[in-house]
Design a protein around this motif. Structure first.
Motif, short mmCIF file in Angstrom:
data_model
loop_
_atom_site.label_atom_id
_atom_site.label_comp_id
_atom_site.label_asym_id
_atom_site.label_seq_id
_atom_site.Cartn_x
_atom_site.Cartn_y
_atom_site.Cartn_z
N SER A 172 59.92 -55.89 -70.61
CA SER A 172 58.58 -55.92 -71.19
C SER A 172 57.76 -57.07 -70.60
O SER A 172 56.54 -57.08 -70.71
N ALA B 233 59.13 -50.25 -73.28
CA ALA B 233 58.59 -49.53 -74.44
C ALA B 233 59.56 -49.62 -75.60
O ALA B 233 59.15 -49.82 -76.75
N LEU B 236 59.24 -53.06 -77.15
CA LEU B 236 57.99 -53.28 -77.89
C LEU B 236 57.94 -52.44 -79.15
O LEU B 236 57.42 -52.86 -80.18
N GLU B 237 58.49 -51.22 -79.09
CA GLU B 237 58.33 -50.31 -80.21
C GLU B 237 59.42 -50.52 -81.26
O GLU B 237 59.16 -50.41 -82.45
N LYS B 242 56.63 -58.86 -84.68
CA LYS B 242 55.16 -58.90 -84.57
C LYS B 242 54.73 -60.35 -84.45
O LYS B 242 54.68 -61.06 -85.44
N THR B 246 54.23 -60.82 -78.46
CA THR B 246 54.22 -59.37 -78.29
C THR B 246 52.79 -58.82 -78.30
O THR B 246 52.48 -57.86 -77.61
N ASP B 247 51.94 -59.46 -79.08
CA ASP B 247 50.51 -59.08 -79.05
C ASP B 247 49.96 -59.24 -77.65
O ASP B 247 49.26 -58.38 -77.13
N GLU B 250 51.13 -56.61 -75.37
CA GLU B 250 50.47 -55.34 -75.66
C GLU B 250 49.06 -55.29 -75.06
O GLU B 250 48.70 -54.34 -74.38
N ILE B 253 49.26 -54.98 -71.35
CA ILE B 253 49.60 -53.65 -70.82
C ILE B 253 48.37 -52.74 -70.86
O ILE B 253 48.06 -52.04 -69.90
N ASN B 254 47.65 -52.78 -71.99
CA ASN B 254 46.45 -51.95 -72.08
C ASN B 254 45.44 -52.31 -71.01
O ASN B 254 44.78 -51.44 -70.44
N ILE B 300 52.98 -46.86 -72.14
CA ILE B 300 52.11 -46.37 -73.22
C ILE B 300 52.58 -45.00 -73.71
O ILE B 300 52.69 -44.76 -74.92
N ARG B 303 55.92 -45.30 -75.63
CA ARG B 303 55.74 -45.84 -76.98
C ARG B 303 55.21 -44.77 -77.92
O ARG B 303 55.65 -44.67 -79.06
#
Lengths: 459, 429, 282
Positions: A172, B233, B236-237, B242, B246-247, B250, B253-254, B300, B303
């Motif tokens: 990740s 994935a 993260l999933e 949280k 990890t934010d 995320e 990645i977006n 993505i 997930r």
């Protein structure tokens, strides 16, 4: 190739280690005690202990050995050659060494160059042998330690799971590493560029002629690096593309969301999505083959002089490509408006059009704006259409029938066929890349935030 | 409402009876908006249709190639059976070609010779090297015609155009029609398009090198991005706490998914080629760059697929004493696999069509041999299209479109598989 | 103060459609059936949601539709202002007459119809606009007012009639979504009455509100009865008993029984009605 061979070798030995681990665990079971973990976990434990350190060492080795060998080679050169050279000149020397190695030299190379070439080849050979030996040795050492720990009460499953979890975390982080790599590469090379060309000249200069040396003391490939006309061309073509895509995309979305029957919707939506799936190189060829000549002909008919690589052709075709981005994001935004608002408006006696324009569109506006911003970012970063259909000459013009150039076109033309990172021409491409990255990133972060906030509002 | 007998007037019926101009206008506006919508969709579909039609109508002709038949005598004096590769095949082929005409003069010799493709002599050479027993025989060959003649056969050259604006002259056209009458012209399927690599001559240029290059690059891309993407994935999933870190991943990645592809090309150029010292133009580097680009797509979609597996499945597995990792690997991942595959195939199809990053790492070089490994320089399908699109010869225009048809064909197949998987295998919870 | 504003409205609205209807309506006598449904059947695709329902709804009365969930009472309510037209698979048979005119007759424009039959929904659904814009929406789209000051007074009048004026008069420009649930629902009622409808349909208007807000809305419904014909769908029998004069009991798409509320609750004729109001099912 050596890396691939070594990777294969490591995998094979790791499999061997797995088998040995399983066997040892099994034999422990025969002794009559109870196993904490199934034998496969013991095997996997040994395999991981072999493969992981070996692969890590190999990657680290590959990452640094080239640089070390190069500096060693430079250091091996006579001191009068290397006296006080900087990074650029060192790069030039190394390229010379490569030419000697590959035998592509004009005339007889200097003897010290021959020596350096021989030194380089020898060092590389040593480096490879050393890499093989040390990677396998490290792996064997770790695996042997792991092997010795296998016993019935050994908690192999927990260990293996800990290792796998670690690998998941690592995976990740690749995404983060990619971003760091992008920023690192762009900033590093741009910094080198800005030591040659002042930031001010680059960001605010009005003259972009990177190929032509204009001052006497300049080195080859230098020229004028005022990127404003390039930025303008990018914005101009993006604007034209939005003028095509925005009305078509928005009206399509309104129709699909509010007027179309479910049947029409299920057919038309995927057909529009096809436009987004077609590779951009196809659009580029379409622009060159069909759209640009057609525009030229129509221009002639009404007495307009349309350039073969007009901003209109490139922007128009890019607009076609952008249509599905706008239509599907706007469609999502409109359909995300709660049913109750639509019902409330219709129950007041509003027509469909009034419901759309006075209730749904205002409510969906943040989502639509977010989508449009994402589309703009896509248009700015789009490369192949403009590389094929837009111009190479940077012009500050408002005339859509003239050719303009864009950031992406310049990056491609500056970098194609030139691999050295030591002249302002190639480095300018990274400067442009940095500007492109920052602006698209800014647009994306902003747009994604708007879209996210919008979604949260109606969830 | 035409009912005249109804007693009390009602507001709404009353209003409906009056010719309400304001209301008519409101309805007209509604119809107009609907009309705009239909018009916009029609326009978009028309553009799509034009694009596809342009490609098919300019590209179909490249799937056949005009061939000329020629009788070649392979005399042992000219070709040494011990080293058949050393003979002057160009000379042999040219003499064989000229000997089939009885009125060869100084003047028209050039015209005649330029009707043959340069591929003719290569074809002859390969034939003899493969089978030296042919030496001493006279054989009948079908050799490719030069591109100019190919264009005549395909009807792209009009005799009405003044001769000086044409690439072929009147004499050549006449000879060509005579040959045609004698049955010496054939137009078989253009196998060279798939069995040959690039060439400067359109009639010899093929996609083999590009197809193999793209295959290698996609293979590397898949091998790297598929496991890493799934692993990321899953973490993260299923595992990630949280928190800020990890934010950050995320958001990152977006955003990576929306970074322009050319920036990945710059990354590949600076890091893989500049810093790590990989050679240029090789599918390995191309594949690595494509992998970095495809990774966000795979993460993505994976997930999303993992999210779609209901928590009850996880609870059931945890309930019988499986560890968290076992739960994910044994139960959740298999259930999510169709969704993951769908996302991966779509990502691969995107990677197949990606051009800009491959340009920057030099996969647009002119390479006339198909690559034999991931480390040998090659082109890829989209970069080959770029090279051909830039070539001025008429024959390359058709071949560019044909290559685009091949590219789109692969993408249709890949997306078709993805749609099939989604329809057939995905469980709806 | 209140008188002053009513006068202002009457004066400025003289000659507008707004004022005319006001006059026309007061000419009608009370107790006359405003809405008549004659053997109405409603289908969703293959499913029949309403089975042969005939009912009369009196003018300037509150009529409550009660019944267990899924009994078709909301579906029937939505037939009265043709909101079901929006749903593609929905098919309606039979006649619904308002003032003896068939609302499903050919040539009837649902847009006009709905401007005369207002509706308030289960969940408060103010538009994401200012309080003022929410109320002004109807008059604006229907062109009921000629200038800003007319519009202002219509907005004020509507908010006053919905009992919301004093609470919001200082923040008309703030978004309607920022109000409390009960205030939002009264804003929706104000929005509905701003176009001065003849009938107001209310689809469980209090189900998302707390008891205090509910009491407030119920009070309001009772006041509105002076000027409007009101049909209310409700889950709560107490509410039906509190606010309505007539009650209709629906069960599985059938209209089981209708009549004066007092009678329905004290002396139901049908066994199913009795079971429902005594809480045996629901």
């Amino acid at each position: 190739m050596t890396v691939l061979t070594l990777t294969g070798l490591i995998l094979v030995i790791a499999l061997l280690g797995y088998a040995m681990g399983v066997a040892r665990s099994r034999s422990a079971l025969q002794a009559g005690s109870v196993l904490h973990s199934r034998p496969q976990y013991s095997g996997a434990f040994v395999a991981f202990l072999f493969a992981l350190p070996a692969v890590c060492l190999m990657l680290a080795w590959v990452a640094i050995d080239e640089g070390i060998i190069r500096s060693l080679t430079i250091a091996s050169l006579p001191s009068d050659v290397t006296e006080g050279i900087d990074r650029r000149q060192a790069g030039a020397l190394i390229r010379e060494v490569f030419q000697v190695i590959s035998g592509r030299t004009f005339g007889e190379p200097e003897p010290y160059m021959r020596d350096a070439a021989a030194y380089y080849v020898e060092a590389q050979g040593w480096s490879r042998t050393l890499m093989y030996v040390s990677c396998l040795a490290l792996g064997a050492l770790c695996a042997g330690w792991g092997f010795s720990r296998i016993a019935p009460e050994f908690r192999a499953r927990n260990k293996v799971e800990a290792i796998v979890s670690g690998l998941l975390v690592l995976a990740s982080c690749i995404a983060i590493l990619t971003t760091v790599g992008i920023i690192g590469a762009l900033v590093f090379e741009s910094w080198a560029f800005f030591t040659l060309v002042p930031v001010n000249e680059f960001l605010f200069g009005l003259n972009w002629e990177p190929q032509i040396p204009i001052r006497e003391d300049q080195i080859a490939g230098a020229g004028a690096f005022g990127a404003v006309p390039v930025f303008w061309g990018t914005i101009f073509i993006a604007l034209i593309s939005m003028m095509v895509a925005l009305p078509i995309g928005l009206f399509s979305a309104i129709y699909l969301a509010e007027f179309a029957s479910p049947r029409v919707r299920t057919i038309v939506k995927p057909v529009l999505e096809i436009l987004a799936g077609i590779p951009t190189i196809v659009y580029g060829f379409f622009a060159v083959l069909t759209v640009a000549p057609a525009l030229r002909r129509y221009g002639e008919m009404v007495g307009l002089d349309v350039a073969a690589n007009s901003a209109l052709a490139a922007g128009g075709v890019m607009g076609i490509m952008i249509i599905p981005f706008i239509s599907s994001l706007s469609d999502d935004a409109i359909t995300a408006v709660p049913r109750s608002l639509r019902d409330a408006s219709l129950a007041m006696g509003a027509t469909r059009a009034e419901t759309v324009s006075r209730v749904l569109l205002p409510a969906a506006l943040p989502g639509i704006v977010g989508g449009v911003l994402l589309a703009v970012s896509r248009a700015i970063g789009e490369t192949m259409i403009v590389v094929m259909a837009a111009g190479l000459i940077a012009r500050l013009t408002l005339n859509p029938f003239e050719g303009v150039t864009t950031v992406t076109v310049q990056i491609v033309t500056l970098l194609i066929g030139d691999s050295s990172f030591d002249n302002p021409k190639t480095l300018a491409a990274f400067g442009l890349g940095l500007v492109l990255f920052i602006s698209t990133l800014g647009l994306n972060v902003f747009a994604l935030n708007i879209v996210k906030k919008y979604r949260e509002r109606y969830d | 409402m035409t009912d005249t007998t109804r007693p009390p007037a009602s507001g709404w019926a009353d209003e409906a009876n009056r010719s309400n101009i304001g209301l008519k206008r409101r309805h007209a506006r509604s119809r107009r908006l609907q009309g705009f919508g239909i018009g916009a969709i029609a326009l978009a579909i028309l553009m799509l249709g034009t694009l596809l039609w342009t490609m098919v109508s300019t590209g179909y002709s490249a799937f056949v190639q005009t061939h000329l038949s020629v009788e070649v005598t392979l005399s042992p004096e000219e070709i040494d059976a011990q080293s058949p590769g050393d003979a002057n095949y160009r000379d042999i082929m040219q003499r064989a070609w000229l000997s089939s005409f009885d009125n060869v003069t100084e003047e028209n010799e050039g015209d005649l010779l330029s009707m043959l493709s340069r591929g003719a002599e290569l074809q002859l050479r390969n034939l003899v090297i493969d089978d030296p027993s042919l030496i001493g025989q006279t054989i009948q060959m079908e050799v490719p015609a030069a591109d100019d003649l190919d264009q005549v056969e395909k009807g792209f050259v009009s005799r009405a155009t003044p001769e000086e604006y044409r690439i072929v002259n009147d004499r050549q056209i006449e000879i060509f029609y005579e040959l045609k009458q004698d049955g010496r012209v054939s137009t078989p399927f253009n196998t060279a398009l798939f069995t040959e690599a690039d060439s400067r001559f359109p009639e010899l240029a093929g996609l083999k090198g590009a197809l193999i290059g793209s295959f290698f690059a996609l293979l590397v891309c898949f091998v790297l991005s598929f496991p890493i993407g799934i692993a990321a994935a899953i973490y993260l999933e299923e595992f990630a706490p949280k928190n800020r870190w990890t934010d950050l991943i995320e958001v990152n990645i977006n955003n990576l998914a929306a970074v322009p592809s050319i920036v990945f090309g710059l990354l590949g150029l600076a890091v893989f080629i500049g810093f790590l010292g990989f050679p240029r133009s090789i599918p390995l580097v191309g594949g690595m760059v494509l992998a970095l680009m495809t990774l966000p797509t795979i993460i993505i979609s994976t997930r999303a697929a993992l999210k779609a597996v209901p928590p009850s499945v996880r609870e059931a597995a945890l309930g019988v004493g499986a560890s968290k990792l076992q739960t994910v690997l044994h139960h959740v991942l298999p259930l999510a696999l169709p969704g993951i595959m769908t996302g991966t195939i779509i990502g691969m199809a995107q990677a197949l069509g990606e051009t800009a990053p491959l340009l920057l790492i030099g996969m647009n070089a002119f390479i006339t041999a198909a690559p034999d490994s991931m480390m040998s320089p090659s082109t890829a399908l989209p970069t080959q299209i770029y090279i051909w699109a830039d070539s001025p010869e008429r024959g390359f225009t058709a071949r560019t479109s044909a290559a685009i048809m091949v590219l789109l064909g692969f993408m249709i197949i890949m997306n078709g598989i993805a749609i099939y998987l989604r329809k057939r295998l995905e469980t709806r919870w | 103060m209140a008188n002053f504003h009513t006068d202002a409205l009457a004066n400025s609205g003289n000659g507008t459609a707004h004022a005319k209807q006001e006059g026309a309506k007061s000419a009608n006598t009370r107790g006359v059936a405003k809405i008549k449904a004659e053997s109405v059947n409603v289908f969703y695709g293959e499913n029949q949601a309403i089975k042969n329902v005939s009912v009369d709804i009196d003018e300037r009365q509150v009529t409550a539709f009660i019944g267990p969930s899924g009994c078709g009472k909301s579906t029937f309510l939505r037939c009265i202002n043709r909101m079901n037209d929006v749903i593609e698979s929905c098919r309606i048979e039979g006649r619904i007459l308002i003032d003896d005119n068939d609302i499903y007759a050919k040539g009837v424009d649902p847009v006009i119809l709905r401007s005369h039959i207002g509706m308030v929904f289960q969940k408060p659904n103010p538009f994401p606009k200012s309080i003022y814009e929410n109320v002004a929406y109807g008059p604006k789209i229907h062109g009921r007012t000629r200038n800003k000051s007319e519009l202002d007074s219509v907005v004020e009048q509507s908010l006053r009639r919905a009992g919301l004026w004093d609470e919001v008069k200082d923040r008309l420009a703030q978004p309607g979504t920022g109000l409390s649930g009960g205030q939002q629902q009264r804003l929706c009622i104000a929005r509905a009455i701003a176009v001065d409808p003849e009938v107001i349909l209310m689809d469980e208007p209090c189900s998302a509100l707390d008891p205090i807000a509910t009491a407030r809305v119920e009070e309001l419904i009772d006041e509105l009865r002076q000027n409007f014909t009101i049909v209310i769908v409700t889950h709560s029998m107490q509410q039906a008993a509190r606010v309505s004069q007539k009650t209709a009991f629906f069960h599985l798409g059938h209209l089981v029984e209708e009549g004066p509320t007092d009678r329905i609750f004290t002396n139901p004729e049908d066994k199913r009605t009795q079971d429902y109001i005594t809480g045996r099912f629901g």
